[in-house]
Design a protein around this motif. Structure first.
Motif, PDB file in Angstrom:
ATOM      1  N   ARG A  28    -133.539  11.316  57.047  1.00 45.35           N
ATOM      2  CA  ARG A  28    -134.626  12.650  57.189  1.00 45.35           C
ATOM      3  C   ARG A  28    -134.145  13.555  58.169  1.00 45.35           C
ATOM      4  O   ARG A  28    -134.339  14.575  58.121  1.00 45.35           O
ATOM      5  CB  ARG A  28    -135.838  11.845  57.472  1.00 45.35           C
ATOM      6  CG  ARG A  28    -137.081  12.706  57.472  1.00 45.35           C
ATOM      7  CD  ARG A  28    -138.046  11.914  57.667  1.00 45.35           C
ATOM      8  NE  ARG A  28    -139.433  12.675  58.175  1.00 45.35           N
ATOM      9  CZ  ARG A  28    -140.243  13.201  57.212  1.00 45.35           C
ATOM     10  NH1 ARG A  28    -140.130  12.937  55.878  1.00 45.35           N
ATOM     11  NH2 ARG A  28    -141.164  13.666  57.422  1.00 45.35           N
ATOM     12  N   LYS A  29    -133.630  13.160  59.512  1.00 43.10           N
ATOM     13  CA  LYS A  29    -133.486  14.152  60.746  1.00 43.10           C
ATOM     14  C   LYS A  29    -131.879  14.866  60.034  1.00 43.10           C
ATOM     15  O   LYS A  29    -132.046  16.212  60.249  1.00 43.10           O
ATOM     16  CB  LYS A  29    -132.950  13.348  61.837  1.00 43.10           C
ATOM     17  CG  LYS A  29    -132.820  14.240  63.010  1.00 43.10           C
ATOM     18  CD  LYS A  29    -132.724  13.427  64.103  1.00 43.10           C
ATOM     19  CE  LYS A  29    -131.347  12.407  64.304  1.00 43.10           C
ATOM     20  NZ  LYS A  29    -131.180  11.790  65.550  1.00 43.10           N
ATOM     21  N   ASN A  30    -131.131  14.271  59.331  1.00 44.14           N
ATOM     22  CA  ASN A  30    -130.025  15.203  59.100  1.00 44.14           C
ATOM     23  C   ASN A  30    -130.266  16.031  57.883  1.00 44.14           C
ATOM     24  O   ASN A  30    -129.367  16.989  57.685  1.00 44.14           O
ATOM     25  CB  ASN A  30    -128.732  14.177  58.916  1.00 44.14           C
ATOM     26  CG  ASN A  30    -128.321  13.378  60.132  1.00 44.14           C
ATOM     27  OD1 ASN A  30    -128.530  14.101  61.146  1.00 44.14           O
ATOM     28  ND2 ASN A  30    -127.886  12.484  60.395  1.00 44.14           N
ATOM     29  N   PRO A  71    -127.666  21.946  58.116  1.00 41.05           N
ATOM     30  CA  PRO A  71    -126.770  22.414  57.205  1.00 41.05           C
ATOM     31  C   PRO A  71    -125.336  21.513  57.290  1.00 41.05           C
ATOM     32  O   PRO A  71    -124.863  20.986  58.473  1.00 41.05           O
ATOM     33  CB  PRO A  71    -126.426  23.919  57.647  1.00 41.05           C
ATOM     34  CG  PRO A  71    -126.725  23.946  58.989  1.00 41.05           C
ATOM     35  CD  PRO A  71    -127.837  22.929  59.169  1.00 41.05           C
ATOM     36  N   GLN A  72    -124.800  21.353  56.007  1.00 44.79           N
ATOM     37  CA  GLN A  72    -123.827  20.568  56.097  1.00 44.79           C
ATOM     38  C   GLN A  72    -122.492  21.080  56.708  1.00 44.79           C
ATOM     39  O   GLN A  72    -122.193  22.519  56.450  1.00 44.79           O
ATOM     40  CB  GLN A  72    -123.382  20.369  54.488  1.00 44.79           C
ATOM     41  CG  GLN A  72    -122.029  19.226  54.274  1.00 44.79           C
ATOM     42  CD  GLN A  72    -122.756  17.719  54.655  1.00 44.79           C
ATOM     43  OE1 GLN A  72    -123.176  17.696  55.827  1.00 44.79           O
ATOM     44  NE2 GLN A  72    -122.721  16.987  53.834  1.00 44.79           N
ATOM     45  N   ARG A  73    -121.824  20.753  57.386  1.00 46.26           N
ATOM     46  CA  ARG A  73    -120.663  21.344  58.255  1.00 46.26           C
ATOM     47  C   ARG A  73    -119.468  21.662  57.503  1.00 46.26           C
ATOM     48  O   ARG A  73    -118.813  20.633  56.824  1.00 46.26           O
ATOM     49  CB  ARG A  73    -120.410  20.548  59.623  1.00 46.26           C
ATOM     50  CG  ARG A  73    -119.634  21.201  60.653  1.00 46.26           C
ATOM     51  CD  ARG A  73    -119.553  20.476  61.868  1.00 46.26           C
ATOM     52  NE  ARG A  73    -119.061  21.489  63.061  1.00 46.26           N
ATOM     53  CZ  ARG A  73    -118.883  21.024  64.107  1.00 46.26           C
ATOM     54  NH1 ARG A  73    -119.104  19.877  64.387  1.00 46.26           N
ATOM     55  NH2 ARG A  73    -118.162  21.583  64.971  1.00 46.26           N
ATOM     56  N   GLU A  74    -118.848  22.718  57.466  1.00 51.50           N
ATOM     57  CA  GLU A  74    -117.774  23.163  56.704  1.00 51.50           C
ATOM     58  C   GLU A  74    -116.467  22.605  57.348  1.00 51.50           C
ATOM     59  O   GLU A  74    -116.490  23.099  58.682  1.00 51.50           O
ATOM     60  CB  GLU A  74    -117.687  24.563  56.234  1.00 51.50           C
ATOM     61  CG  GLU A  74    -116.506  24.767  55.474  1.00 51.50           C
ATOM     62  CD  GLU A  74    -116.411  26.296  54.894  1.00 51.50           C
ATOM     63  OE1 GLU A  74    -115.719  26.749  54.425  1.00 51.50           O
ATOM     64  OE2 GLU A  74    -117.302  26.933  55.152  1.00 51.50           O
ATOM     65  N   PHE A  75    -115.551  21.935  56.873  1.00 48.94           N
ATOM     66  CA  PHE A  75    -114.231  21.833  57.646  1.00 48.94           C
ATOM     67  C   PHE A  75    -112.813  22.469  56.855  1.00 48.94           C
ATOM     68  O   PHE A  75    -112.857  22.735  55.630  1.00 48.94           O
ATOM     69  CB  PHE A  75    -113.984  20.202  57.686  1.00 48.94           C
ATOM     70  CG  PHE A  75    -114.614  19.611  58.677  1.00 48.94           C
ATOM     71  CD1 PHE A  75    -114.095  19.269  59.926  1.00 48.94           C
ATOM     72  CD2 PHE A  75    -116.049  19.203  58.563  1.00 48.94           C
ATOM     73  CE1 PHE A  75    -114.859  18.842  61.031  1.00 48.94           C
ATOM     74  CE2 PHE A  75    -116.762  18.421  59.391  1.00 48.94           C
ATOM     75  CZ  PHE A  75    -116.166  18.304  60.787  1.00 48.94           C
ATOM     76  N   PHE A  76    -111.940  23.088  57.504  1.00 52.55           N
ATOM     77  CA  PHE A  76    -110.933  23.636  57.183  1.00 52.55           C
ATOM     78  C   PHE A  76    -109.642  22.605  57.446  1.00 52.55           C
ATOM     79  O   PHE A  76    -109.589  21.842  58.214  1.00 52.55           O
ATOM     80  CB  PHE A  76    -110.762  25.020  57.737  1.00 52.55           C
ATOM     81  CG  PHE A  76    -111.810  25.977  57.617  1.00 52.55           C
ATOM     82  CD1 PHE A  76    -111.971  26.593  56.439  1.00 52.55           C
ATOM     83  CD2 PHE A  76    -112.975  25.808  58.580  1.00 52.55           C
ATOM     84  CE1 PHE A  76    -112.930  27.377  56.291  1.00 52.55           C
ATOM     85  CE2 PHE A  76    -113.983  26.623  58.309  1.00 52.55           C
ATOM     86  CZ  PHE A  76    -114.039  27.712  57.301  1.00 52.55           C
ATOM     87  N   THR A  77    -108.708  22.806  56.260  1.00 49.24           N
ATOM     88  CA  THR A  77    -107.471  22.132  56.710  1.00 49.24           C
ATOM     89  C   THR A  77    -106.141  22.864  56.763  1.00 49.24           C
ATOM     90  O   THR A  77    -106.127  23.856  56.596  1.00 49.24           O
ATOM     91  CB  THR A  77    -107.286  21.111  55.119  1.00 49.24           C
ATOM     92  OG1 THR A  77    -108.195  20.387  54.759  1.00 49.24           O
ATOM     93  CG2 THR A  77    -105.998  20.312  55.263  1.00 49.24           C
ATOM     94  N   ALA A  78    -105.750  22.232  58.041  1.00 48.63           N
ATOM     95  CA  ALA A  78    -104.398  23.167  58.187  1.00 48.63           C
ATOM     96  C   ALA A  78    -103.359  21.922  58.663  1.00 48.63           C
ATOM     97  O   ALA A  78    -103.431  20.869  58.545  1.00 48.63           O
ATOM     98  CB  ALA A  78    -104.552  23.723  59.533  1.00 48.63           C
ATOM     99  N   THR A  79    -102.034  22.478  58.922  1.00 48.99           N
ATOM    100  CA  THR A  79    -100.968  21.818  59.037  1.00 48.99           C
ATOM    101  C   THR A  79    -100.677  21.837  60.573  1.00 48.99           C
ATOM    102  O   THR A  79    -100.892  22.862  61.324  1.00 48.99           O
ATOM    103  CB  THR A  79     -99.564  22.198  58.526  1.00 48.99           C
ATOM    104  OG1 THR A  79     -99.682  22.288  57.182  1.00 48.99           O
ATOM    105  CG2 THR A  79     -98.602  21.449  58.860  1.00 48.99           C
ATOM    106  N   CYS A  80    -100.846  20.514  61.089  1.00 47.60           N
ATOM    107  CA  CYS A  80    -100.435  20.280  62.613  1.00 47.60           C
ATOM    108  C   CYS A  80     -99.011  21.102  63.172  1.00 47.60           C
ATOM    109  O   CYS A  80     -98.042  20.833  62.412  1.00 47.60           O
ATOM    110  CB  CYS A  80    -100.458  18.959  63.073  1.00 47.60           C
ATOM    111  SG  CYS A  80    -100.136  18.312  64.549  1.00 47.60           S
ATOM    112  N   SER A  81     -99.132  21.736  64.331  1.00 48.25           N
ATOM    113  CA  SER A  81     -98.048  22.450  64.716  1.00 48.25           C
ATOM    114  C   SER A  81     -97.251  21.555  65.405  1.00 48.25           C
ATOM    115  O   SER A  81     -95.835  21.992  65.652  1.00 48.25           O
ATOM    116  CB  SER A  81     -98.500  23.551  65.901  1.00 48.25           C
ATOM    117  OG  SER A  81     -99.331  24.437  65.087  1.00 48.25           O
ATOM    118  N   LYS A  82     -97.442  20.388  65.696  1.00 48.37           N
ATOM    119  CA  LYS A  82     -96.579  19.311  66.463  1.00 48.37           C
ATOM    120  C   LYS A  82     -95.882  18.489  65.596  1.00 48.37           C
ATOM    121  O   LYS A  82     -94.982  18.083  65.758  1.00 48.37           O
ATOM    122  CB  LYS A  82     -97.411  18.664  67.616  1.00 48.37           C
ATOM    123  CG  LYS A  82     -96.575  18.058  68.765  1.00 48.37           C
ATOM    124  CD  LYS A  82     -97.242  17.517  69.890  1.00 48.37           C
ATOM    125  CE  LYS A  82     -96.542  16.634  70.806  1.00 48.37           C
ATOM    126  NZ  LYS A  82     -97.055  16.341  72.179  1.00 48.37           N
TER     127      LYS A  82
END
Length: 93
Positions: A45-47, A51-62
């Motif tokens: 109920r609290k959540n 708003p649903q959090r949006e995530f982005f995908t990227a390639t790790c630089s390391k």
């Protein structure tokens, strides 16, 4: 003074325990009503209003692996996966 009580959730109908410690907390903070929902239904109920959090995908630089980010990455800064980020942070102290 307080004893554990078994209550029934008004949303899912499942039983849950209102512990003696929780009862003491409620009394100390002036709460007069017992909880009506189990922890799972309270959290749901609290959540629901957040708003649903949006995530982005990227390639790790390391390491070149997948990095999930809570922000849109820019091309001028390196991006790290959570494992590499933790290692870099630990090295910096």
């Amino acid at each position: 003074m307080y004893q554990d009580k078994t209550l029934v959730c008004r949303d899912c109908g499942e039983e849950f325990v209102f512990t003696a410690g929780e009862q003491e907390f409620y009394a100390d903070h002036g709460f007069q009503n017992e909880p009506q929902r189990c922890k799972t239904c309270r959290d749901k109920r609290k959540n629901a209003s957040r708003p649903q959090r949006e995530f982005f995908t990227a390639t790790c630089s390391k390491c070149g692996g997948e990095a999930k980010l809570p922000f849109q990455p820019s091309s001028d800064r390196p991006v790290y996966c959570s494992d590499c980020f933790a290692k870099i942070r630990a090295e910096r102290g």
